[in-house]
Design a protein around this motif. Structure first.
Motif, PDB file in Angstrom:
ATOM      1  N   MET A   1      -5.283  12.545  -4.609  1.00 30.80           N
ATOM      2  CA  MET A   1      -5.144  10.955  -3.998  1.00 30.80           C
ATOM      3  C   MET A   1      -4.032  10.265  -4.573  1.00 30.80           C
ATOM      4  O   MET A   1      -3.667  10.307  -5.738  1.00 30.80           O
ATOM      5  CB  MET A   1      -6.364  10.421  -4.190  1.00 30.80           C
ATOM      6  CG  MET A   1      -6.788   9.089  -3.726  1.00 30.80           C
ATOM      7  SD  MET A   1      -8.265   8.639  -4.179  1.00 30.80           S
ATOM      8  CE  MET A   1      -8.107   6.683  -3.976  1.00 30.80           C
ATOM      9  N   SER A   2      -3.056   9.807  -3.674  1.00 31.99           N
ATOM     10  CA  SER A   2      -2.077   9.274  -3.965  1.00 31.99           C
ATOM     11  C   SER A   2      -2.079   7.712  -3.766  1.00 31.99           C
ATOM     12  O   SER A   2      -2.624   7.251  -2.720  1.00 31.99           O
ATOM     13  CB  SER A   2      -0.682   9.571  -3.033  1.00 31.99           C
ATOM     14  OG  SER A   2       0.129   8.842  -2.941  1.00 31.99           O
ATOM     15  N   THR A   3      -1.719   6.944  -4.754  1.00 29.49           N
ATOM     16  CA  THR A   3      -1.927   5.745  -4.576  1.00 29.49           C
ATOM     17  C   THR A   3      -0.478   4.952  -4.669  1.00 29.49           C
ATOM     18  O   THR A   3       0.628   5.494  -5.583  1.00 29.49           O
ATOM     19  CB  THR A   3      -2.747   4.946  -5.640  1.00 29.49           C
ATOM     20  OG1 THR A   3      -2.031   5.227  -7.038  1.00 29.49           O
ATOM     21  CG2 THR A   3      -4.111   5.366  -5.645  1.00 29.49           C
ATOM     22  N   GLU A   4       0.004   4.253  -4.058  1.00 30.48           N
ATOM     23  CA  GLU A   4       1.493   3.557  -3.801  1.00 30.48           C
ATOM     24  C   GLU A   4       1.523   2.443  -4.748  1.00 30.48           C
ATOM     25  O   GLU A   4       0.486   1.661  -4.977  1.00 30.48           O
ATOM     26  CB  GLU A   4       1.583   2.984  -2.365  1.00 30.48           C
ATOM     27  CG  GLU A   4       1.537   4.216  -1.297  1.00 30.48           C
ATOM     28  CD  GLU A   4       2.108   3.631  -0.008  1.00 30.48           C
ATOM     29  OE1 GLU A   4       1.739   2.188   0.278  1.00 30.48           O
ATOM     30  OE2 GLU A   4       2.561   4.056   0.771  1.00 30.48           O
ATOM     31  N   ILE A   5       2.597   2.354  -5.431  1.00 29.52           N
ATOM     32  CA  ILE A   5       2.820   1.265  -6.426  1.00 29.52           C
ATOM     33  C   ILE A   5       3.985   0.375  -5.500  1.00 29.52           C
ATOM     34  O   ILE A   5       4.769   0.851  -4.863  1.00 29.52           O
ATOM     35  CB  ILE A   5       3.688   1.697  -7.483  1.00 29.52           C
ATOM     36  CG1 ILE A   5       2.928   2.688  -8.474  1.00 29.52           C
ATOM     37  CG2 ILE A   5       4.162   0.712  -8.568  1.00 29.52           C
ATOM     38  CD1 ILE A   5       3.449   3.599  -9.579  1.00 29.52           C
ATOM     39  N   THR A   6       3.594  -0.916  -5.554  1.00 31.88           N
ATOM     40  CA  THR A   6       4.598  -1.795  -4.784  1.00 31.88           C
ATOM     41  C   THR A   6       4.825  -2.954  -5.565  1.00 31.88           C
ATOM     42  O   THR A   6       4.534  -3.195  -6.710  1.00 31.88           O
ATOM     43  CB  THR A   6       3.733  -2.527  -3.838  1.00 31.88           C
ATOM     44  OG1 THR A   6       2.496  -3.236  -4.072  1.00 31.88           O
ATOM     45  CG2 THR A   6       3.225  -1.584  -2.444  1.00 31.88           C
ATOM     46  N   LYS A   7       5.916  -3.700  -5.267  1.00 33.47           N
ATOM     47  CA  LYS A   7       6.456  -4.916  -5.818  1.00 33.47           C
ATOM     48  C   LYS A   7       6.438  -5.850  -4.776  1.00 33.47           C
ATOM     49  O   LYS A   7       7.114  -5.632  -3.607  1.00 33.47           O
ATOM     50  CB  LYS A   7       7.974  -4.626  -6.408  1.00 33.47           C
ATOM     51  CG  LYS A   7       7.652  -4.031  -7.651  1.00 33.47           C
ATOM     52  CD  LYS A   7       9.092  -3.818  -8.298  1.00 33.47           C
ATOM     53  CE  LYS A   7       8.848  -3.109  -9.574  1.00 33.47           C
ATOM     54  NZ  LYS A   7      10.199  -3.310 -10.530  1.00 33.47           N
ATOM     55  N   ASN A   8       6.166  -7.177  -4.864  1.00 42.14           N
ATOM     56  CA  ASN A   8       6.256  -8.120  -3.753  1.00 42.14           C
ATOM     57  C   ASN A   8       6.962  -9.239  -4.337  1.00 42.14           C
ATOM     58  O   ASN A   8       7.078  -9.489  -5.662  1.00 42.14           O
ATOM     59  CB  ASN A   8       4.700  -8.744  -3.702  1.00 42.14           C
ATOM     60  CG  ASN A   8       3.719  -7.696  -3.424  1.00 42.14           C
ATOM     61  OD1 ASN A   8       3.751  -7.081  -2.463  1.00 42.14           O
ATOM     62  ND2 ASN A   8       2.820  -7.513  -4.534  1.00 42.14           N
TER      63      ASN A   8
END
Length: 122
Positions: A1-8
């Motif tokens: 399972m892959s979780t995305e890392i995001t920056k806002n």
């Protein structure tokens, strides 16, 4: 399972609706490219004289792969695409280091503000 890392980040300025539509239409056309110019706040600074100020992010080569109306008002859009950006805070004499990012954004062409979420590569 892959979780995305995001920056806002906050979008503080940007193009009108026609420019968005044209940029989407010609995003992958080899003969034409419509440049989009967004002012995105990399960081916020406080200034005792003028209050809150923001430092603009270095961003270029924005390509829209998806655009949809957010609601029935006609000026709010959900955007997706790719761009080259430097998400690091640098001194004025440091070289800008662009990386390619996927992004998702909400942008209101009436107020010219919104937010953008960059998807970080693992």
């Amino acid at each position: 399972m892959s979780t995305e890392i995001t920056k806002n980040f906050d979008i503080k300025s940007g193009p009108n609706r026609d420019a968005l539509i044209d940029a989407f239409k010609y995003a992958y056309d080899e003969g034409s490219h419509i440049a989009l110019d967004f002012g995105i706040a990399l960081i916020y600074l406080t200034d005792s004289r003028s209050g809150l100020a923001w430092v603009p992010m270095k961003i270029k080569n924005i390509r829209l792969s998806s655009i949809e109306h957010d609601c029935c008002l006609g000026h709010s859009f959900n955007l997706e695409g790719t761009c080259e950006a430097d998400l690091c805070i640098r001194r004025h004499d440091e070289e800008v280091l662009y990386k390619v990012y996927r992004f998702k954004a909400f942008y209101d062409t009436k107020s010219r503000i919104g937010f953008i979420e960059f998807v970080m590569q693992p």
